[in-house]
Design a protein around this motif. Sequence first.
Motif, PDB file in Angstrom:
ATOM      1  N   LYS A   8      49.802 -55.038  78.787  1.00 20.32           N
ATOM      2  CA  LYS A   8      50.322 -54.108  79.793  1.00 20.32           C
ATOM      3  C   LYS A   8      50.395 -52.681  79.247  1.00 20.32           C
ATOM      4  CE  LYS A   8      53.078 -57.353  82.484  1.00 20.32           C
ATOM      5  NZ  LYS A   8      54.428 -57.798  82.821  1.00 20.32           N
ATOM      6  N   ARG A   9      50.737 -52.530  77.981  1.00 17.67           N
ATOM      7  CA  ARG A   9      50.867 -51.199  77.384  1.00 17.67           C
ATOM      8  C   ARG A   9      49.523 -50.618  76.967  1.00 17.67           C
ATOM      9  NH1 ARG A   9      56.019 -52.341  73.490  1.00 17.67           N
ATOM     10  NH2 ARG A   9      57.510 -52.675  75.154  1.00 17.67           N
ATOM     11  N   HIS A  10      48.638 -51.467  76.451  1.00 12.67           N
ATOM     12  CA  HIS A  10      47.341 -51.015  75.927  1.00 12.67           C
ATOM     13  C   HIS A  10      46.240 -51.802  76.630  1.00 12.67           C
ATOM     14  CE1 HIS A  10      49.739 -49.192  72.753  1.00 12.67           C
ATOM     15  NE2 HIS A  10      50.299 -50.367  72.555  1.00 12.67           N
ATOM     16  N   PHE A  11      45.952 -51.415  77.858  1.00 13.28           N
ATOM     17  CA  PHE A  11      45.035 -52.201  78.676  1.00 13.28           C
ATOM     18  C   PHE A  11      43.636 -52.277  78.072  1.00 13.28           C
ATOM     19  CE2 PHE A  11      41.891 -52.562  82.079  1.00 13.28           C
ATOM     20  CZ  PHE A  11      42.258 -53.792  82.584  1.00 13.28           C
ATOM     21  N   GLN A  58      51.222 -60.502  76.564  1.00 14.89           N
ATOM     22  CA  GLN A  58      51.259 -59.896  77.893  1.00 14.89           C
ATOM     23  C   GLN A  58      51.837 -58.491  77.839  1.00 14.89           C
ATOM     24  OE1 GLN A  58      53.376 -62.578  80.444  1.00 14.89           O
ATOM     25  NE2 GLN A  58      51.606 -63.893  80.785  1.00 14.89           N
ATOM     26  N   GLN A  59      52.884 -58.296  77.062  1.00 15.68           N
ATOM     27  CA  GLN A  59      53.465 -56.961  76.920  1.00 15.68           C
ATOM     28  C   GLN A  59      52.475 -56.003  76.267  1.00 15.68           C
ATOM     29  OE1 GLN A  59      57.083 -57.417  74.744  1.00 15.68           O
ATOM     30  NE2 GLN A  59      58.179 -58.398  76.439  1.00 15.68           N
ATOM     31  N   PHE A  60      51.750 -56.488  75.263  1.00 14.11           N
ATOM     32  CA  PHE A  60      50.759 -55.645  74.584  1.00 14.11           C
ATOM     33  C   PHE A  60      49.658 -55.222  75.546  1.00 14.11           C
ATOM     34  CE2 PHE A  60      46.820 -55.051  72.230  1.00 14.11           C
ATOM     35  CZ  PHE A  60      47.214 -54.071  71.328  1.00 14.11           C
TER      36      PHE A  60
END
Length: 60
Positions: free
Chosen positions: A20-23, A16-18
Amino acid sequence: MKKLSRFENRLEDILQQFVKRHFFIGFLVVFVGFPLLATAILMAATSVISFIIALLFGWN
Protein backbone atom coordinates in the motif's frame (compact mmCIF):
# COMPACT_ATOMS: atom_id res chain seq x y z
CA MET A 1 0.27 -25.26 13.77
CA LYS A 2 -1.26 -22.26 15.48
CA LYS A 3 2.10 -20.43 15.62
CA LEU A 4 2.60 -20.97 11.89
CA SER A 5 -0.85 -19.61 11.16
CA ARG A 6 -0.17 -16.52 13.27
CA PHE A 7 3.17 -16.04 11.50
CA GLU A 8 1.49 -16.27 8.09
CA ASN A 9 -1.18 -13.76 9.09
CA ARG A 10 1.40 -11.36 10.48
CA LEU A 11 3.60 -11.66 7.40
CA GLU A 12 0.62 -11.10 5.12
CA ASP A 13 -0.36 -7.95 7.05
CA ILE A 14 3.19 -6.60 6.83
CA LEU A 15 3.35 -7.27 3.08
CA GLN A 16 -0.03 -5.64 2.48
CA GLN A 17 1.05 -2.51 4.34
CA PHE A 18 4.29 -2.39 2.35
CA VAL A 19 2.48 -2.73 -0.98
CA LYS A 20 0.00 0.00 0.00
CA ARG A 21 2.85 2.41 0.79
CA HIS A 22 5.21 1.44 -2.06
CA PHE A 23 2.98 0.30 -4.89
CA PHE A 24 5.55 0.21 -7.70
CA ILE A 25 8.21 -1.60 -5.66
CA GLY A 26 5.60 -4.09 -4.44
CA PHE A 27 4.48 -4.67 -8.02
CA LEU A 28 8.05 -5.36 -9.11
CA VAL A 29 8.66 -7.73 -6.20
CA VAL A 30 5.45 -9.70 -6.82
CA PHE A 31 5.59 -9.93 -10.61
CA VAL A 32 9.35 -9.94 -11.22
CA GLY A 33 11.16 -10.86 -8.00
CA PHE A 34 9.13 -13.87 -6.91
CA PRO A 35 9.15 -15.59 -10.33
CA LEU A 36 12.91 -15.05 -10.63
CA LEU A 37 13.44 -16.40 -7.13
CA ALA A 38 11.27 -19.45 -7.84
CA THR A 39 13.15 -20.11 -11.09
CA ALA A 40 16.51 -19.81 -9.34
CA ILE A 41 15.46 -22.23 -6.58
CA LEU A 42 14.16 -24.71 -9.15
CA MET A 43 17.38 -24.46 -11.15
CA ALA A 44 19.52 -24.99 -8.05
CA ALA A 45 17.46 -27.99 -6.92
CA THR A 46 17.62 -29.57 -10.39
CA SER A 47 21.38 -29.04 -10.53
CA VAL A 48 21.90 -30.68 -7.14
CA ILE A 49 19.75 -33.68 -8.07
CA SER A 50 21.51 -34.04 -11.45
CA PHE A 51 24.92 -33.83 -9.77
CA ILE A 52 24.00 -36.56 -7.28
CA ILE A 53 22.71 -38.82 -10.06
CA ALA A 54 25.89 -38.17 -12.07
CA LEU A 55 28.02 -39.17 -9.09
CA LEU A 56 25.98 -42.35 -8.53
CA PHE A 57 26.40 -43.43 -12.15
CA GLY A 58 30.09 -42.48 -12.27
CA TRP A 59 29.78 -39.72 -14.87
CA ASN A 60 32.57 -37.26 -14.29
